[in-house]
Design an enzyme around this catalytic site. Structure first.
Site, PDB file in Angstrom:
ATOM      1  N   ASN A 166       6.527  -8.019   4.205  1.00 29.50           N
ATOM      2  CA  ASN A 166       7.218  -6.726   4.147  1.00 29.50           C
ATOM      3  C   ASN A 166       7.904  -6.517   5.491  1.00 29.50           C
ATOM      4  OD1 ASN A 166       7.987  -4.059   4.004  1.00 29.50           O
ATOM      5  ND2 ASN A 166       5.901  -3.222   4.026  1.00 29.50           N
ATOM      6  N   TRP A 167       9.190  -6.735   5.505  1.00 24.64           N
ATOM      7  CA  TRP A 167       9.924  -6.685   6.772  1.00 24.64           C
ATOM      8  C   TRP A 167      10.186  -5.262   7.264  1.00 24.64           C
ATOM      9  CZ3 TRP A 167      14.393 -10.860   6.638  1.00 24.64           C
ATOM     10  CH2 TRP A 167      13.819 -12.116   6.370  1.00 24.64           C
ATOM     11  N   LYS A 168       9.990  -4.282   6.397  1.00 23.05           N
ATOM     12  CA  LYS A 168      10.246  -2.878   6.751  1.00 23.05           C
ATOM     13  C   LYS A 168      11.683  -2.708   7.262  1.00 23.05           C
ATOM     14  CE  LYS A 168       5.346  -2.409   7.482  1.00 23.05           C
ATOM     15  NZ  LYS A 168       4.235  -1.705   8.126  1.00 23.05           N
ATOM     16  N   HIS A 217       4.330   2.465  -0.756  1.00 25.85           N
ATOM     17  CA  HIS A 217       3.807   2.099   0.563  1.00 25.85           C
ATOM     18  C   HIS A 217       3.424   3.376   1.305  1.00 25.85           C
ATOM     19  CE1 HIS A 217       3.576   0.625   4.653  1.00 25.85           C
ATOM     20  NE2 HIS A 217       3.445  -0.588   4.147  1.00 25.85           N
ATOM     21  N   GLU A 225       3.869   4.272   4.240  1.00 26.61           N
ATOM     22  CA  GLU A 225       4.947   4.834   5.077  1.00 26.61           C
ATOM     23  C   GLU A 225       5.892   5.684   4.222  1.00 26.61           C
ATOM     24  OE1 GLU A 225       6.134   1.135   6.870  1.00 26.61           O
ATOM     25  OE2 GLU A 225       4.266   1.110   8.008  1.00 26.61           O
ATOM     26  N   GLU A 265      -4.163  -1.289   1.114  1.00 26.48           N
ATOM     27  CA  GLU A 265      -3.801  -1.180   2.528  1.00 26.48           C
ATOM     28  C   GLU A 265      -4.381   0.105   3.106  1.00 26.48           C
ATOM     29  OE1 GLU A 265       0.072  -3.559   3.335  1.00 26.48           O
ATOM     30  OE2 GLU A 265       0.635  -1.552   2.669  1.00 26.48           O
ATOM     31  N   GLY A 268      -0.269  -1.728  10.997  1.00 27.09           N
ATOM     32  CA  GLY A 268       0.451  -1.756  12.264  1.00 27.09           C
ATOM     33  C   GLY A 268      -0.392  -1.369  13.469  1.00 27.09           C
ATOM     34  N   SER A 285      -2.436  -5.126   9.319  1.00 26.08           N
ATOM     35  CA  SER A 285      -2.692  -5.939  10.520  1.00 26.08           C
ATOM     36  C   SER A 285      -3.165  -7.362  10.214  1.00 26.08           C
ATOM     37  CB  SER A 285      -3.677  -5.223  11.453  1.00 26.08           C
ATOM     38  OG  SER A 285      -3.103  -4.014  11.921  1.00 26.08           O
ATOM     39  N   GLY A 297       3.023  -7.154   7.254  1.00 24.26           N
ATOM     40  CA  GLY A 297       4.135  -6.455   7.897  1.00 24.26           C
ATOM     41  C   GLY A 297       4.595  -7.195   9.141  1.00 24.26           C
ATOM     42  N   GLY A 298       4.132  -6.736  10.309  1.00 21.87           N
ATOM     43  CA  GLY A 298       4.580  -7.264  11.594  1.00 21.87           C
ATOM     44  C   GLY A 298       4.622  -8.785  11.679  1.00 21.87           C
TER      45      GLY A 298
END
Ligand code: PGA
Length: 255
Positions: free
Chosen positions: A12-14, A97, A99, A169, A175, A216, A237-238
């Site tokens: 997930n590149w956001k 998600h 976010e 999640e 994150g 994470s 993600g990251g």
């Protein structure tokens, strides 16, 4: 009952990467990702990079997903992207998600409309669920996750249910560098997520639906999550923005 769930690793590149940058990153990942078999690999770049990435991965076994969508197929909804538009490029779409729930006020009811619209347009929804730190500390994780799944999947036909993927999640793990323990994630999936799917649909669906862990995940900790029998992959993600890290996570799923 023994079932085989093909592991899924989704990046997930956001809100990261222009289409030029996306092209570079995927080109860097391709040789490594292509050589890994038996794991489903999925990239979820921002909307503007979908076309560039889809060209690059066209003749590979790598799949493409979006990070969000609107539920209407077309019409006067300025700024929105429809499932029909995504279906030209994508096999998957991330829905709900945390976010989106927190920063954009998405409700369980809106998430339900999105899940149903995705399915109606042959997209596989990756439904994100998870409790906040406050809910976790109050011992409410099970109740929150179960409610999120019930509300998001209301009205989904049992014939379509095994196309759904759930990503567990915990909000406090996204994150932050603080993951849930692999065994706590395993237990929540076993005791809450699969039984909720079982009561909404049936035992076959409860066992067939893939449940990912997210929050994470990195190259160092991924293997410990994949050792848990209830965890069928990860939503990353990251670490998915780094070619070496993402490849290492997919390799960990293969091991
Ligand atoms: P993270 O994000 O891996 O950067 O924690 C996961 C996610 O939001 O899906």
């Amino acid at each position: 009952m023994s079932v085989v769930r093909v592991p899924l690793i989704a990046g997930n590149w956001k809100l990261n990467k222009t289409s030029t940058e996306a092209y570079k990153l995927v080109a860097e990942m391709l040789p490594g990702l292509r050589s890994i078999k038996g794991i489903e690999k999925l990239l979820c770049p921002p909307f503007t990079a979908l076309m560039a990435v889809s060209r690059l991965i066209k003749d590979t076994d790598i799949h493409l997903g979006a990070q969000n969508m609107y539920w209407e197929e077309k019409g006067a909804y300025t700024g929105e992207i429809s499932p029909v538009m995504l279906a030209e490029y994508c096999q998957y779409v991330i829905i709900g998600h945390s976010e989106r729930r927190v920063y954009f006020g998405e409700t369980d009811q809106q998430i339900n409309q999105k899940v149903r619209a995705a399915i109606a347009n042959q997209l596989k929804p990756i439904l994100c669920v998870g409790e906040t730190l406050e809910e976790n500390e109050a011992g409410r994780a099970a109740g929150v996750v179960s409610r999120q799944i019930r509300e998001a999947l209301q009205g989904v036909d049992i014939m379509d249910a095994d196309r759904i993927v759930i990503a567990y999640e915990p909000v406090w793990a996204i994150g932050t560098g603080h993951t849930a323990t692999p065994s706590a994630a395993h237990t929540l999936i076993q005791n809450v997520i699969r039984p909720t799917l079982g009561s909404l649909f049936d035992q076959r669906i409860a066992q067939n639906v893939r449940v990912l862990y997210g929050g994470s995940v990195d190259a160092g900790n991924a293997g410990k999550f994949f050792q848990q029998s209830e965890i069928d992959g990860a939503l990353v993600g990251g670490a998915s923005l780094n070619a070496h890290a993402f490849i290492a996570i997919v390799e960990a799923a293969q091991a």
